[in-house]
Motif scaffolding. Structure first.
Motif, short mmCIF file in Angstrom:
data_model
loop_
_atom_site.label_atom_id
_atom_site.label_comp_id
_atom_site.label_asym_id
_atom_site.label_seq_id
_atom_site.Cartn_x
_atom_site.Cartn_y
_atom_site.Cartn_z
N UNK A 27 0.83 -1.20 0.00
CA UNK A 27 0.00 0.00 0.00
C UNK A 27 0.87 1.26 0.00
N UNK A 28 1.99 1.21 0.70
CA UNK A 28 2.91 2.35 0.72
C UNK A 28 3.51 2.57 -0.67
N UNK A 29 3.92 1.48 -1.32
CA UNK A 29 4.47 1.61 -2.69
C UNK A 29 3.42 2.16 -3.64
N UNK A 30 2.20 1.68 -3.53
CA UNK A 30 1.13 2.14 -4.41
C UNK A 30 0.87 3.63 -4.22
N UNK A 31 0.82 4.06 -2.98
CA UNK A 31 0.60 5.48 -2.70
C UNK A 31 1.74 6.32 -3.28
N UNK A 32 2.97 5.89 -3.08
CA UNK A 32 4.13 6.62 -3.61
C UNK A 32 4.07 6.70 -5.14
N UNK A 33 3.69 5.60 -5.77
CA UNK A 33 3.58 5.60 -7.23
C UNK A 33 2.46 6.51 -7.72
N UNK A 34 1.35 6.54 -7.00
CA UNK A 34 0.25 7.42 -7.39
C UNK A 34 0.66 8.90 -7.28
N UNK A 35 1.43 9.22 -6.25
CA UNK A 35 1.93 10.59 -6.11
C UNK A 35 2.91 10.90 -7.24
N UNK A 36 3.81 9.96 -7.53
CA UNK A 36 4.78 10.15 -8.61
C UNK A 36 4.08 10.29 -9.96
N UNK A 37 3.01 9.56 -10.13
CA UNK A 37 2.27 9.59 -11.39
C UNK A 37 1.77 11.01 -11.71
N UNK A 38 1.40 11.75 -10.69
CA UNK A 38 0.91 13.12 -10.90
C UNK A 38 2.03 14.07 -11.31
N UNK A 39 3.27 13.73 -10.94
CA UNK A 39 4.40 14.62 -11.21
C UNK A 39 5.13 14.27 -12.51
N UNK A 40 4.85 13.12 -13.07
CA UNK A 40 5.56 12.66 -14.28
C UNK A 40 5.16 13.52 -15.47
N UNK A 41 6.15 13.92 -16.23
CA UNK A 41 5.90 14.76 -17.41
C UNK A 41 6.14 14.00 -18.72
N UNK A 42 6.97 12.99 -18.68
CA UNK A 42 7.30 12.27 -19.91
C UNK A 42 6.39 11.05 -20.09
N UNK A 43 6.04 10.77 -21.32
CA UNK A 43 5.18 9.62 -21.62
C UNK A 43 5.86 8.31 -21.26
N UNK A 44 7.16 8.25 -21.45
CA UNK A 44 7.91 7.03 -21.14
C UNK A 44 7.85 6.76 -19.64
N UNK A 45 8.09 7.80 -18.85
CA UNK A 45 8.04 7.63 -17.40
C UNK A 45 6.62 7.35 -16.92
N UNK A 46 5.64 7.97 -17.54
CA UNK A 46 4.25 7.72 -17.18
C UNK A 46 3.89 6.26 -17.43
N UNK A 47 4.38 5.72 -18.54
CA UNK A 47 4.12 4.31 -18.85
C UNK A 47 4.79 3.39 -17.83
#
Length: 85
Positions: A27-47
């Motif tokens: 759950x901690x990893x999922x939350x961290x990834x969801x936060x990171x997902x909002x900050x990602x600008x590149x399509x590659x990183x978003x994928x």
């Protein structure tokens, strides 16, 4: 026979505890990834983040199944209250 049944119940309890304990870091990893997902600008990183989130979701589902299966094998009923109308 009693020993085999006790071993089976102990194994089921261990699997349930392990499955439950592994959910917290997941759950901690999922939350961290969801936060990171909002900050990602590149399509590659978003994928990549999306792939990691999908893997977390799959692992969470597998852990839920492990806990449910271990309850079935423990011989202990999972009682729940129902509202009667």
């Amino acid at each position: 026979l009693a020993d085999a049944e006790r071993v089976s119940q102990d194994r089921a309890r261990l699997m349930a505890v392990a499955g439950h304990d592994l959910k917290h870091p997941l759950q901690t990893m999922t939350l961290a990834l969801e936060i990171a997902q909002r900050a990602v600008r590149s399509e590659v990183h978003a994928a990549l983040v999306e792939t990691a989130l999908n893997a977390c979701e799959k692992l969470g589902s597998d852990l839920d199944q492990l806990v449910a299966t271990s309850r079935l094998g423990s011989g202990v009923p999972n009682w729940q209250r129902l509202a009667l109308h």
